[in-house]
Design a protein around this motif. Structure first.
Motif, PDB file in Angstrom:
ATOM      1  N   CYS A  15      45.973  54.936  75.484  1.00 53.61           N
ATOM      2  CA  CYS A  15      46.109  54.761  76.289  1.00 53.61           C
ATOM      3  C   CYS A  15      44.655  53.429  77.025  1.00 53.61           C
ATOM      4  O   CYS A  15      44.972  52.915  78.185  1.00 53.61           O
ATOM      5  N   ASP A  16      43.701  53.322  76.689  1.00 52.92           N
ATOM      6  CA  ASP A  16      42.439  52.620  76.840  1.00 52.92           C
ATOM      7  C   ASP A  16      41.730  52.728  77.719  1.00 52.92           C
ATOM      8  O   ASP A  16      40.737  52.204  78.159  1.00 52.92           O
ATOM      9  N   CYS A  17      41.881  53.649  78.593  1.00 54.24           N
ATOM     10  CA  CYS A  17      41.046  54.980  79.266  1.00 54.24           C
ATOM     11  C   CYS A  17      39.593  55.416  78.612  1.00 54.24           C
ATOM     12  O   CYS A  17      39.736  55.362  77.626  1.00 54.24           O
ATOM     13  N   PRO A  18      38.638  55.079  79.566  1.00 57.69           N
ATOM     14  CA  PRO A  18      37.167  55.596  78.538  1.00 57.69           C
ATOM     15  C   PRO A  18      36.902  56.785  78.622  1.00 57.69           C
ATOM     16  O   PRO A  18      37.500  57.263  78.838  1.00 57.69           O
ATOM     17  N   LEU A  19      36.720  57.070  77.692  1.00 59.35           N
ATOM     18  CA  LEU A  19      36.935  58.477  76.938  1.00 59.35           C
ATOM     19  C   LEU A  19      35.561  59.305  77.458  1.00 59.35           C
ATOM     20  O   LEU A  19      34.145  58.645  77.610  1.00 59.35           O
ATOM     21  N   GLU A  20      35.321  60.603  78.376  1.00 60.49           N
ATOM     22  CA  GLU A  20      34.448  61.436  79.215  1.00 60.49           C
ATOM     23  C   GLU A  20      34.315  62.236  78.382  1.00 60.49           C
ATOM     24  O   GLU A  20      33.702  62.341  77.039  1.00 60.49           O
ATOM     25  N   ALA A  21      33.840  62.951  78.231  1.00 57.56           N
ATOM     26  CA  ALA A  21      33.250  64.469  77.815  1.00 57.56           C
ATOM     27  C   ALA A  21      34.317  65.156  77.152  1.00 57.56           C
ATOM     28  O   ALA A  21      33.587  65.935  75.970  1.00 57.56           O
ATOM     29  N   GLY A  22      35.379  64.869  77.621  1.00 55.40           N
ATOM     30  CA  GLY A  22      36.188  66.026  77.467  1.00 55.40           C
ATOM     31  C   GLY A  22      37.196  64.959  76.133  1.00 55.40           C
ATOM     32  O   GLY A  22      38.485  65.701  76.176  1.00 55.40           O
ATOM     33  N   ILE A  23      36.893  65.029  74.648  1.00 58.43           N
ATOM     34  CA  ILE A  23      37.633  63.982  73.879  1.00 58.43           C
ATOM     35  C   ILE A  23      38.487  64.973  73.599  1.00 58.43           C
ATOM     36  O   ILE A  23      37.468  65.532  73.215  1.00 58.43           O
ATOM     37  N   THR A  24      39.447  64.558  72.443  1.00 60.34           N
ATOM     38  CA  THR A  24      39.862  65.124  71.643  1.00 60.34           C
ATOM     39  C   THR A  24      40.504  64.180  70.338  1.00 60.34           C
ATOM     40  O   THR A  24      40.556  62.775  70.785  1.00 60.34           O
ATOM     41  N   ARG A  25      39.793  64.693  69.100  1.00 60.30           N
ATOM     42  CA  ARG A  25      40.197  64.497  68.127  1.00 60.30           C
ATOM     43  C   ARG A  25      41.724  64.401  67.507  1.00 60.30           C
ATOM     44  O   ARG A  25      41.763  66.035  67.146  1.00 60.30           O
ATOM     45  N   VAL A  26      42.085  63.720  66.605  1.00 58.17           N
ATOM     46  CA  VAL A  26      43.275  63.749  66.035  1.00 58.17           C
ATOM     47  C   VAL A  26      43.562  63.358  64.814  1.00 58.17           C
ATOM     48  O   VAL A  26      43.522  61.755  64.724  1.00 58.17           O
ATOM     49  N   THR A  27      44.046  63.377  64.273  1.00 55.43           N
ATOM     50  CA  THR A  27      44.206  63.059  62.473  1.00 55.43           C
ATOM     51  C   THR A  27      46.146  62.382  62.766  1.00 55.43           C
ATOM     52  O   THR A  27      47.209  63.035  62.793  1.00 55.43           O
ATOM     53  N   VAL A  28      45.699  61.472  63.102  1.00 54.61           N
ATOM     54  CA  VAL A  28      46.882  60.664  62.528  1.00 54.61           C
ATOM     55  C   VAL A  28      47.129  59.044  61.167  1.00 54.61           C
ATOM     56  O   VAL A  28      45.896  58.698  61.095  1.00 54.61           O
ATOM     57  N   GLY A  29      47.811  59.814  60.308  1.00 51.99           N
ATOM     58  CA  GLY A  29      48.061  58.417  59.588  1.00 51.99           C
ATOM     59  C   GLY A  29      47.043  58.704  58.223  1.00 51.99           C
ATOM     60  O   GLY A  29      46.125  57.878  57.758  1.00 51.99           O
ATOM     61  N   GLY A  30      46.085  60.290  58.116  1.00 49.10           N
ATOM     62  CA  GLY A  30      44.704  59.912  57.060  1.00 49.10           C
ATOM     63  C   GLY A  30      43.924  59.371  58.053  1.00 49.10           C
ATOM     64  O   GLY A  30      42.835  60.145  57.728  1.00 49.10           O
ATOM     65  N   ARG A  31      43.854  58.800  59.406  1.00 48.77           N
ATOM     66  CA  ARG A  31      42.690  58.484  60.021  1.00 48.77           C
ATOM     67  C   ARG A  31      42.335  59.433  61.163  1.00 48.77           C
ATOM     68  O   ARG A  31      43.121  60.454  62.239  1.00 48.77           O
ATOM     69  N   THR A  32      41.297  59.872  61.513  1.00 53.77           N
ATOM     70  CA  THR A  32      40.564  60.730  62.695  1.00 53.77           C
ATOM     71  C   THR A  32      39.963  59.334  63.862  1.00 53.77           C
ATOM     72  O   THR A  32      39.667  59.047  63.754  1.00 53.77           O
ATOM     73  N   VAL A  33      40.965  60.069  64.920  1.00 54.25           N
ATOM     74  CA  VAL A  33      41.409  59.124  65.860  1.00 54.25           C
ATOM     75  C   VAL A  33      40.812  59.920  67.490  1.00 54.25           C
ATOM     76  O   VAL A  33      40.629  60.711  67.456  1.00 54.25           O
ATOM     77  N   GLU A  34      39.642  59.300  68.680  1.00 54.68           N
ATOM     78  CA  GLU A  34      39.424  59.780  69.607  1.00 54.68           C
ATOM     79  C   GLU A  34      40.276  59.223  70.669  1.00 54.68           C
ATOM     80  O   GLU A  34      40.577  58.305  70.953  1.00 54.68           O
TER      81      GLU A  34
END
Length: 50
Positions: free
Chosen positions: A9-28
């Protein structure tokens, strides 16, 4: 310094980020809802989950 933003969603990432693997890549993302949205979008474009 460049500010990191959510991959969904392009919101600024704060302290509570979540990492998820999508298509073999880890994104925040900023929250679990965005993590689910990215996984669903990936599944709909590739025909598979993950």
């Amino acid at each position: 310094m460049t500010q990191k933003t959510c991959s969904a969603c392009d919101c600024p990432l704060e302290a509570g980020i979540t990492r998820v693997t999508v298509g073999g890549r880890t994104v925040e993302v900023c929250c679990d809802e965005c993590a689910v949205a990215l996984k669903e979008a990936h599944a709909s474009t590739t025909g598979r989950e993950g």
